[in-house]
Design a protein around this motif. Structure first.
Motif, PDB file in Angstrom:
ATOM      1  N   LYS A 178      20.750 -13.443  34.161  1.00 20.90           N
ATOM      2  CA  LYS A 178      20.664 -14.712  34.879  1.00 20.90           C
ATOM      3  C   LYS A 178      19.320 -14.832  35.603  1.00 20.90           C
ATOM      4  O   LYS A 178      18.892 -13.916  36.298  1.00 20.90           O
ATOM      5  CB  LYS A 178      21.789 -14.840  35.883  1.00 20.90           C
ATOM      6  CG  LYS A 178      21.801 -16.192  36.613  1.00 20.90           C
ATOM      7  CD  LYS A 178      22.939 -16.275  37.620  1.00 20.90           C
ATOM      8  CE  LYS A 178      22.915 -17.634  38.323  1.00 20.90           C
ATOM      9  NZ  LYS A 178      23.995 -17.715  39.350  1.00 20.90           N
ATOM     10  N   THR A 179      18.653 -15.970  35.420  1.00 17.75           N
ATOM     11  CA  THR A 179      17.437 -16.290  36.167  1.00 17.75           C
ATOM     12  C   THR A 179      17.552 -17.737  36.636  1.00 17.75           C
ATOM     13  O   THR A 179      18.555 -18.413  36.378  1.00 17.75           O
ATOM     14  CB  THR A 179      16.158 -16.145  35.316  1.00 17.75           C
ATOM     15  OG1 THR A 179      16.098 -17.219  34.373  1.00 17.75           O
ATOM     16  CG2 THR A 179      16.124 -14.818  34.585  1.00 17.75           C
ATOM     17  N   GLN A 180      16.512 -18.219  37.280  1.00 18.67           N
ATOM     18  CA  GLN A 180      16.504 -19.605  37.757  1.00 18.67           C
ATOM     19  C   GLN A 180      16.555 -20.611  36.620  1.00 18.67           C
ATOM     20  O   GLN A 180      16.865 -21.791  36.828  1.00 18.67           O
ATOM     21  CB  GLN A 180      15.244 -19.847  38.591  1.00 18.67           C
ATOM     22  CG  GLN A 180      13.940 -19.782  37.794  1.00 18.67           C
ATOM     23  CD  GLN A 180      12.723 -19.582  38.659  1.00 18.67           C
ATOM     24  OE1 GLN A 180      12.516 -18.520  39.235  1.00 18.67           O
ATOM     25  NE2 GLN A 180      11.910 -20.625  38.750  1.00 18.67           N
TER      26      GLN A 180
ATOM     27  N   VAL B 236       9.631 -13.713  35.264  1.00 16.88           N
ATOM     28  CA  VAL B 236      10.397 -13.692  36.512  1.00 16.88           C
ATOM     29  C   VAL B 236      11.028 -12.310  36.662  1.00 16.88           C
ATOM     30  O   VAL B 236      11.368 -11.649  35.668  1.00 16.88           O
ATOM     31  CB  VAL B 236      11.467 -14.803  36.530  1.00 16.88           C
ATOM     32  CG1 VAL B 236      10.809 -16.164  36.603  1.00 16.88           C
ATOM     33  CG2 VAL B 236      12.388 -14.710  35.320  1.00 16.88           C
TER      34      VAL B 236
ATOM     35  N   GLU C 126      13.928 -10.951  37.445  1.00 13.36           N
ATOM     36  CA  GLU C 126      15.218 -10.607  36.835  1.00 13.36           C
ATOM     37  C   GLU C 126      15.072 -10.381  35.331  1.00 13.36           C
ATOM     38  O   GLU C 126      15.724  -9.495  34.759  1.00 13.36           O
ATOM     39  CB  GLU C 126      16.241 -11.728  37.086  1.00 13.36           C
ATOM     40  CG  GLU C 126      16.496 -12.035  38.540  1.00 13.36           C
ATOM     41  CD  GLU C 126      15.572 -13.121  39.091  1.00 13.36           C
ATOM     42  OE1 GLU C 126      15.908 -13.686  40.137  1.00 13.36           O
ATOM     43  OE2 GLU C 126      14.520 -13.393  38.447  1.00 13.36           O
TER      44      GLU C 126
END
Length: 286
Positions: free
Chosen positions: A215-217, A194, A196
């Motif tokens: 921070k990611t999903q 991802v 980030e």
């Protein structure tokens, strides 16, 4: 679109040419059946097998042989009846036979001058050319510890700062399924993670870990980069067939270009000529 169809034709002709049975002069070719006095030999069966429906082509060898014989018998039975009615003199039939003859001559010429003419040296040279044209990509080997909250991630970073082992912390605290592997993500290039995550991972030095949570999903990550290296290109053995197709494509187009110049092609329909010229416009080889 027409250009892609032409390239698809190269591949299909190559397969057809390679699949055609070859009968050695000293190889037995026994008669396996007669239909109305006409012989069907083993070489006829071998040829019929190459033209079986794809579903029948998956049958075991002996069943496939029976299917080919059945097809040959059916063909000869009705062909003999057609001959009795003189259908071979029908203008439409003659036109189709002329087209099929030319198509098979095209395939035979293609096989001789392209498929069978490609050498290992040509494939290796094209492989080297393609590899040299690939932009260099960096890949990193990383581990991560995934936490649910930012505070938990910060606490893990504090433990790392105090000298705690990253792998041990990953096994103890990570919520990711790969925690038992110490958060090992292996090597990866940009575009695999991802945004980030990889935006941070590719900026870290070898041996460094993130000093602030990422921070990611999926939550909050603490990332450790263990190694960085240029991505290794695929070995020739892995892509040899694809490279061979490129060599054959270029050879096929060169053959057609020379033949077109030598023979001349005149198209009387203006719209069709325009579309044909656009579809066959010479482009530099990729």
């Amino acid at each position: 679109m027409l250009k892609f169809l032409r390239l698809a034709l190269v591949a299909s002709v190559a397969v057809a040419g390679l699949a055609a049975p070859v009968l050695a002069e000293d190889k037995p070719d026994p008669v396996v059946a007669t239909v109305g006095g006409e012989e069907i030999r083993q070489s006829d069966i071998d040829l019929a097998i190459t033209g079986l429906d794809p579903q029948l082509a998956q049958l075991p060898p002996e069943q496939k042989r029976v299917a080919a014989l059945s097809a040959m018998v059916d063909v000869k039975l009705l062909a003999q009846n057609a001959g009795k009615e003189g259908l071979e003199n029908d203008p439409t039939f003659k036109q189709r036979i002329a087209y099929l003859t030319e198509r098979e001559l095209h395939n035979a010429y293609f096989k001789k001058h392209v498929v069978d003419a490609v050498t290992p040296e040509q494939v290796k040279a094209r492989y080297d050319k393609e590899i040299a044209a690939i932009p260099a990509q960096e890949e990193v080997k990383a581990r991560h510890i995934l936490l649910k909250t930012e505070d938990e991630a910060k606490a893990v970073i504090a433990e790392l700062d105090a000298g705690k082992d990253f792998v041990t912390l990953a096994k103890e605290k990570s919520t990711d399924p790969n925690k038992d592997d110490g958060g090992d993500l292996g090597y990866f290039t940009k575009g695999r993670m991802v945004p980030e995550f990889e935006a941070v991972a590719f900026t870290l030095d070898k041996g460094a870990y993130t000093k602030t949570p990422v921070k990611t999903q999926f939550g909050y990550h603490v990332i450790l980069v263990e190694d960085k290296r240029p991505q290794a290109p695929p070995a020739l053995e892995q892509v040899e067939q694809q490279v061979r197709q490129l060599v054959m494509r270029d050879a096929y187009i060169a053959l057609l270009t020379d033949a077109r110049k030598a023979a001349g092609v005149e198209i009387s329909d203006p719209a069709l000529k325009k579309a044909y010229d656009e579809a066959n416009e010479e482009k530099p080889a990729n």
